[in-house]
Design a protein around this motif. Structure first.
Motif, PDB file in Angstrom:
ATOM      1  N   ASN A 155       0.832  -1.202   0.000  1.00 39.89           N
ATOM      2  CA  ASN A 155       0.000   0.000   0.000  1.00 39.89           C
ATOM      3  C   ASN A 155       0.868   1.255   0.000  1.00 39.89           C
ATOM      4  O   ASN A 155       0.576   2.230  -0.687  1.00 39.89           O
ATOM      5  N   LEU A 156       1.943   1.208   0.764  1.00 38.36           N
ATOM      6  CA  LEU A 156       2.838   2.360   0.866  1.00 38.36           C
ATOM      7  C   LEU A 156       3.617   2.560  -0.428  1.00 38.36           C
ATOM      8  O   LEU A 156       3.774   3.698  -0.890  1.00 38.36           O
ATOM      9  N   SER A 157       4.114   1.473  -1.021  1.00 38.51           N
ATOM     10  CA  SER A 157       4.894   1.622  -2.257  1.00 38.51           C
ATOM     11  C   SER A 157       4.029   2.233  -3.356  1.00 38.51           C
ATOM     12  O   SER A 157       4.500   3.049  -4.157  1.00 38.51           O
ATOM     13  N   ARG A 158       2.736   1.851  -3.385  1.00 40.15           N
ATOM     14  CA  ARG A 158       1.839   2.461  -4.374  1.00 40.15           C
ATOM     15  C   ARG A 158       1.608   3.942  -4.067  1.00 40.15           C
ATOM     16  O   ARG A 158       1.579   4.793  -4.956  1.00 40.15           O
ATOM     17  N   ALA A 159       1.447   4.253  -2.786  1.00 35.62           N
ATOM     18  CA  ALA A 159       1.178   5.634  -2.384  1.00 35.62           C
ATOM     19  C   ALA A 159       2.327   6.565  -2.767  1.00 35.62           C
ATOM     20  O   ALA A 159       2.102   7.643  -3.331  1.00 35.62           O
ATOM     21  N   VAL A 160       3.562   6.164  -2.466  1.00 39.60           N
ATOM     22  CA  VAL A 160       4.691   7.058  -2.745  1.00 39.60           C
ATOM     23  C   VAL A 160       4.994   7.122  -4.240  1.00 39.60           C
ATOM     24  O   VAL A 160       5.485   8.144  -4.734  1.00 39.60           O
ATOM     25  N   GLU A 161       4.709   6.049  -4.968  1.00 43.34           N
ATOM     26  CA  GLU A 161       4.891   6.078  -6.424  1.00 43.34           C
ATOM     27  C   GLU A 161       3.921   7.070  -7.056  1.00 43.34           C
ATOM     28  O   GLU A 161       4.279   7.848  -7.949  1.00 43.34           O
ATOM     29  N   GLU A 162       2.670   7.063  -6.561  1.00 39.68           N
ATOM     30  CA  GLU A 162       1.666   7.939  -7.158  1.00 39.68           C
ATOM     31  C   GLU A 162       1.835   9.390  -6.712  1.00 39.68           C
ATOM     32  O   GLU A 162       1.609  10.317  -7.494  1.00 39.68           O
ATOM     33  N   GLY A 163       2.220   9.599  -5.470  1.00 38.06           N
ATOM     34  CA  GLY A 163       2.479  10.961  -5.023  1.00 38.06           C
ATOM     35  C   GLY A 163       3.818  11.485  -5.503  1.00 38.06           C
ATOM     36  O   GLY A 163       4.034  12.697  -5.569  1.00 38.06           O
ATOM     37  N   GLY A 164       4.736  10.554  -5.834  1.00 38.75           N
ATOM     38  CA  GLY A 164       6.071  10.941  -6.270  1.00 38.75           C
ATOM     39  C   GLY A 164       6.217  10.963  -7.782  1.00 38.75           C
ATOM     40  O   GLY A 164       6.305  12.022  -8.399  1.00 38.75           O
TER      41      GLY A 164
END
Length: 501
Positions: free
Chosen positions: A402-411
């Motif tokens: 969940n976190l890896s997806r979050a930072v990829e999309e926000g980053g």
């Protein structure tokens, strides 16, 4: 507590103190961009770097320690700067070789103007997925698509929005992409599990964007004699100025084949420069010194057709220097914020206040986006929140996918939508949007890059509803223990006990 190599143990600054350089820098940026109407964010970012460094010195750090943090971040991002240099060479040489003119010619002849925006997004997505680089895609295929769009009479910001949507989609889910490998690395998951977990947000976002581009294409383009007459003028002049055909397409084919063979991006792109140089010399009749000049300073031509001249007078290493200088300054600012502990203090304050998984997931996306805005670097925006939030996800019992997806999309996805970010600055320069020359209307590409900003919104919706938000498996928990990963103890945390499930 952190350990600084030169100053020893030090505490993080308080939240108001950590926010001070961020707020002051954003204020200076706003003054420069909106009050003075001057789109040159370099000096405000340098002021921000100086303010942050002064804060660190006043808190007991040495300048050498802060400088080390600044240059560490710049060093980590040097491969991206090298890609910028090679892409600048590619643009100049591929125009001289006839590669870009051939793509523009056949695009104008074969594509239906009404479906052009949708086709542009799909083409950029496929090429970026193959190359593993959004920047390489934008600087090559994207530039040609800008020419085709101009021939169809489509506003450049619409074409740029479609190009950015497709290029960064491919970058986001390509196993060859550096950011796609960075996000799972800092969160402790595998690359292919990370890619699989991004599909539930990526596919709907692309379908939404595709639908909008199809509707916009039919609304923007009304095929008439004027449009077809302009297209005929452009294609005739391109045919007169260049030798067109399949041979000029070889440089692009070579780069794509090398990417499919999983060769490193930088040598693959440089092979495209060499192939383009040979074709420019032996097919288009250019001299060796001319090719050197095109790679250095960009291609130069006067066809008598302003639309063609504005598109083909482009490229060269020097065309990327504005972007490279901005990146160096933004990276230095981000490095100073990271080394002085300002970014970590802000993130820890956020972590201490969230009370549900939805809030944590939304905060991770928002933190990556905010770090992108402040630090100007997609790598910091992925790495720092990824490191800081991971123990919290483990403590809650949620998979760090969940976190890896979050930072990829926000980053990754939000990077091209921030003009002073490395991604945004590159898009503006490579696509020739002319923002520095006062064509501020072309900043409309930001809201028109639908796939980039709808994916994070879909991710937040999933976090609220619990859809596609995997809990940690037994195997993942066991891996945390074996790898001695940090797990946040939630007994004294604001999160409810039920979240730790």
């Amino acid at each position: 507590m952190e350990l600084s190599e030169e100053t020893g143990p030090r505490s993080l600054p308080s939240l108001p103190l950590a926010l001070l350089p961020v707020v002051l820098t954003l204020g200076l940026l706003a003054l420069q961009l909106f009050y003075y109407g001057d789109f040159t964010p370099h000096i405000p970012l340098i002021c921000g770097l100086a303010i942050t460094s002064l804060l660190g010195v006043l808190r007991g750090m040495t300048w050498m320690d802060i400088r080390e943090g600044i240059f560490h971040v710049i060093h980590v991002s040097m491969p991206s700067l090298a890609v910028l240099i090679v892409v600048g060479m590619i643009i100049g040489v591929w125009i001289a070789s006839g590669t870009v003119p051939t793509l523009i010619y056949y695009g104008l002849v074969l594509l239906n103007p009404s479906i052009f925006l949708a086709a542009a997004m799909i083409l950029c997505a496929v090429v970026s997925l193959s190359l593993g680089t959004s920047w390489g895609t934008i600087g090559t295929i994207g530039l040609a698509l800008m020419g085709i769009g101009a021939g169809f009479g489509i506003p450049p910001y619409w074409t740029a929005g479609a190009v950015v949507s497709g290029a960064f989609f491919g970058d986001k889910i390509s196993p060859l992409s550096d950011t796609t490998n960075l996000a799972p690395a800092v969160t402790g998951v595998t690359v292919f599990d990370h890619i699989k977990n991004m599909l539930p947000t990526t596919i709907p976002a692309m379908l939404i964007a595709l639908t909008i581009y199809l509707i916009a294409g039919y609304a923007l383009i009304e095929p008439n004699e004027t449009v077809f007459g302009a297209i005929e003028v452009i294609t005739d002049r391109l045919d007169q100025q260049f030798v067109l055909g399949w041979v000029p397409l070889l440089p692009a084919i070579i780069v794509i084949v090398l990417a499919l063979m999983r060769k490193p991006p930088l040598p693959s792109l440089f092979a495209g420069v060499l192939a383009g140089a040979l074709i420019a010399i032996f097919l288009q009749g250019e001299g060796l010194h001319d090719v050197f000049a095109y790679a250095q300073s960009g291609y130069a031509i006067e066809t008598g057709v302003p639309d063609i001249d504005s598109l083909l007078n482009a490229g060269g290493i020097q065309s990327m220097m504005w972007t490279i200088s901005l990146m160096l300054i933004a990276l230095g600012f981000g490095g100073a914020l990271e080394r002085t502990g300002c970014l970590e203090a802000i993130i820890q304050a956020i972590i201490g206040r969230v009370k549900s998984f939805a809030a944590v997931q939304s905060s991770a996306i928002g933190t990556a986006f905010a770090t992108n805005m402040v630090a100007g670097d997609p790598y910091i925006s992925i790495a720092l929140p990824g490191r800081m939030y991971a123990p919290l996800y483990r403590g809650m019992g949620y998979s760090t996918l969940n976190l890896s997806r979050a930072v990829e999309e926000g980053g990754t996805l939000m990077s091209p939508l921030i003009p002073w970010n490395a991604g945004g600055a590159f898009v503006i320069s490579a696509l020739g949007l002319g923002i520095m020359e006062g064509e501020l209307q072309n900043l409309l590409y930001i809201p028109l890059a639908f796939a980039c900003w709808t994916a994070p919104l879909i991710g937040i919706f999933y976090a609220i509803t619990g859809l596609f938000s995997p809990r940690a498996t037994d195997a993942e928990r066991q891996n945390w223990e074996q790898s001695d990963e940090d797990v946040l103890d939630l007994k004294d945390h604001a999160l409810a006990d039920t979240e730790a499930g």
